[in-house]
Design an enzyme around this catalytic site. Structure first.
Site, PDB file in Angstrom:
ATOM      1  N   THR A 192      10.481-104.735 -10.355  1.00  0.00           N
ATOM      2  CA  THR A 192       9.243-104.109 -10.820  1.00  0.00           C
ATOM      3  C   THR A 192       8.468-103.410  -9.716  1.00  0.00           C
ATOM      4  O   THR A 192       7.904-102.327  -9.925  1.00  0.00           O
ATOM      5  CB  THR A 192       8.343-105.195 -11.457  1.00  0.00           C
ATOM      6  OG1 THR A 192       9.004-105.700 -12.603  1.00  0.00           O
ATOM      7  CG2 THR A 192       6.998-104.638 -11.880  1.00  0.00           C
TER       8      THR A 192
ATOM      9  N   ASP B 157      17.507-104.122 -11.813  1.00  0.00           N
ATOM     10  CA  ASP B 157      16.630-105.133 -12.388  1.00  0.00           C
ATOM     11  C   ASP B 157      17.289-106.457 -11.988  1.00  0.00           C
ATOM     12  O   ASP B 157      18.510-106.619 -12.143  1.00  0.00           O
ATOM     13  CB  ASP B 157      16.602-104.987 -13.920  1.00  0.00           C
ATOM     14  CG  ASP B 157      15.622-105.949 -14.572  1.00  0.00           C
ATOM     15  OD1 ASP B 157      14.710-105.470 -15.248  1.00  0.00           O
ATOM     16  OD2 ASP B 157      15.799-107.187 -14.416  1.00  0.00           O
ATOM     17  N   SER B 158      16.533-107.405 -11.465  1.00  0.00           N
ATOM     18  CA  SER B 158      17.177-108.590 -10.882  1.00  0.00           C
ATOM     19  C   SER B 158      17.903-109.436 -11.908  1.00  0.00           C
ATOM     20  O   SER B 158      18.688-110.308 -11.549  1.00  0.00           O
ATOM     21  CB  SER B 158      16.168-109.420 -10.091  1.00  0.00           C
ATOM     22  OG  SER B 158      15.319-110.145 -10.945  1.00  0.00           O
TER      23      SER B 158
ATOM     24  N   THR C  45      16.632-132.767 -12.080  1.00  0.00           N
ATOM     25  CA  THR C  45      15.731-133.090 -13.184  1.00  0.00           C
ATOM     26  C   THR C  45      15.251-131.836 -13.900  1.00  0.00           C
ATOM     27  O   THR C  45      15.036-130.794 -13.275  1.00  0.00           O
ATOM     28  CB  THR C  45      14.511-133.904 -12.707  1.00  0.00           C
ATOM     29  OG1 THR C  45      13.648-134.128 -13.834  1.00  0.00           O
ATOM     30  CG2 THR C  45      13.723-133.188 -11.617  1.00  0.00           C
ATOM     31  N   GLN C  46      15.076-131.961 -15.214  1.00  0.00           N
ATOM     32  CA  GLN C  46      14.477-130.864 -15.982  1.00  0.00           C
ATOM     33  C   GLN C  46      12.982-130.736 -15.715  1.00  0.00           C
ATOM     34  O   GLN C  46      12.369-129.732 -16.054  1.00  0.00           O
ATOM     35  CB  GLN C  46      14.666-131.108 -17.490  1.00  0.00           C
ATOM     36  CG  GLN C  46      16.091-131.048 -17.941  1.00  0.00           C
ATOM     37  CD  GLN C  46      16.240-131.245 -19.441  1.00  0.00           C
ATOM     38  OE1 GLN C  46      15.251-131.321 -20.177  1.00  0.00           O
ATOM     39  NE2 GLN C  46      17.477-131.315 -19.904  1.00  0.00           N
ATOM     40  N   CYS C  47      12.413-131.790 -15.129  1.00  0.00           N
ATOM     41  CA  CYS C  47      10.977-131.739 -14.840  1.00  0.00           C
ATOM     42  C   CYS C  47      10.711-130.726 -13.740  1.00  0.00           C
ATOM     43  O   CYS C  47      11.563-130.475 -12.889  1.00  0.00           O
ATOM     44  CB  CYS C  47      10.476-133.107 -14.396  1.00  0.00           C
ATOM     45  SG  CYS C  47      10.738-134.388 -15.621  1.00  0.00           S
TER      46      CYS C  47
END
Ligand code: ASP
Length: 355
Positions: A13, A58-59, A283-285
């Site tokens: 961007t 675009d990344s 972890t998803q946290c």
């Protein structure tokens, strides 16, 4: 002597222009925008050379080969510049910021990855301040590691995650303090800088002290990521774990837990780890670490051969797996190195095994 910076514009961007289809990168556009900025002509600013990649991406289109190409580019220009800026799209910026520290071995100069949520060509934007501050830090501050600068925070690259798709404070490093904060002053916290990792080298790096070496990939690496979710089918995971996959980041619940009442799920994992696939749990946290022995639901994963990714981000764990397998290490060495901090990506002393 004014400091010299090498600016690699990969796309994203920050240097995009408006088109009928929305924002898109355009060759030469960023350089023209920067040439028109009076701030950059101020004698207090470093001089700079811009190298624009072809094609500008675009990344979302970035591939691991692009991480290696950026690393090669920095190595090739290392001696001629005081610092390096990588202008990059925000979508996969945290992946590139996580990968480069593994590949740039012996790095002793600042490499700052930045971008923006609003392009430089807009009247109201975050591009101008992200660019100027990154340039000042890269030129004037002894930050000998790969960092991500965004929204007034300088973060360790391999700890950074994108946390906001729209806000200007889009990145954070929940498991590691910022290396610097920017307000009226630029304040770098030297106690958290990682110069000690500059000595980290592997067998693939070209030796040559002092100086930088690129850990050139010597083997094809196939790695992936899989997020646990309630109701997941073991067949889905079995498909993911098929050859040629070598390593998988398993995004587990909480402290590294999974459905231990699902024998088929555990069997799928055990079968894959038994034939040498490295499965690393994170972890998803957003914050915190994996501790596989804390709950029975985590111990079951460990018995199935899953190893702990400690407090690594998903991005860092994936990039580390890619780096280790592309360096040609076998599964046992990969597992051992996943427990070591190679470039500050997890919370243990360098060279130590996490508990
Ligand atoms: N899609 C863009 C990219 O990642 C978003 C951005 O640059 O902020 O390249």
């Amino acid at each position: 002597m004014p400091k010299r910076l090498y600016i690699a514009y990969t796309g994203g961007t920050i240097g995009m222009r408006r088109t009928a289809d929305g924002y898109a990168p355009a060759p030469g556009w960023l350089a023209a925008q920067m040439a028109a900025m009076p701030e950059l002509a101020d004698p207090r600013m470093p001089s700079y050379d811009i190298h624009e990649y072809d094609p500008l991406l675009d990344s979302s289109n970035m591939q691991p080969a692009d991480w290696v190409a950026i690393g090669q580019d920095i190595c090739a220009h290392y001696d001629g510049y005081d610092g390096f800026i990588v202008l990059h799209g925000t979508d996969t910026m945290a992946y590139t910021a996580s990968a480069l520290p593994f590949f740039l071995q012996g790095l002793a100069k600042p490499v700052i990855i930045t971008g923006s949520q609003i392009p430089l060509c807009e009247v109201r934007n975050d591009a101008r301040s992200n660019l100027i501050t990154s340039m000042l830090i890269a030129a004037e501050y002894p930050v000998p590691e790969v960092c991500l600068y965004f929204g007034q925070k300088l973060l360790r690259g391999c700890r950074a995650v994108k946390v906001d798709a729209a806000g200007l404070d889009a990145f954070d490093s929940p498991n590691y303090p910022p290396l610097g904060v920017v307000g009226v002053e630029i304040q770098i916290d030297r106690t958290h800088l990682g110069g000690q990792y500059a000595r980290h080298k592997t067998k693939t790096a070209k030796r040559g002290e002092p100086g930088i070496a690129l850990a050139t990939p010597v083997a094809a690496a196939t790695v992936g990521a899989f997020r646990l979710f309630p109701g997941l089918s073991p067949d889905l995971l079995r498909n993911v774990l098929q050859p040629p996959l070598q390593g998988l980041v398993l995004e587990a619940y909480g402290a590294g837990n999974g459905p231990d009442r699902d024998a088929a799920f555990l069997e799928v994992l055990a079968e894959a780890t038994g034939r040498g696939v490295v499965v690393v749990a994170i972890t998803q946290c957003l914050a915190g670490a994996v501790r596989l022995g804390e709950y029975a639901a985590g111990s079951a994963l460990a018995r199935a051969g899953v190893i702990s990714g400690h407090d690594m981000t998903a991005e860092a764990a994936l990039c580390k797996l890619f780096y280790l397998f592309s360096a040609g290490y076998g599964p046992e060495v990969v597992k051992q190195k996943l427990g070591e901090s190679l470039c500050g990506e997890l919370t243990v002393a360098p060279g130590r095994i996490a508990g």
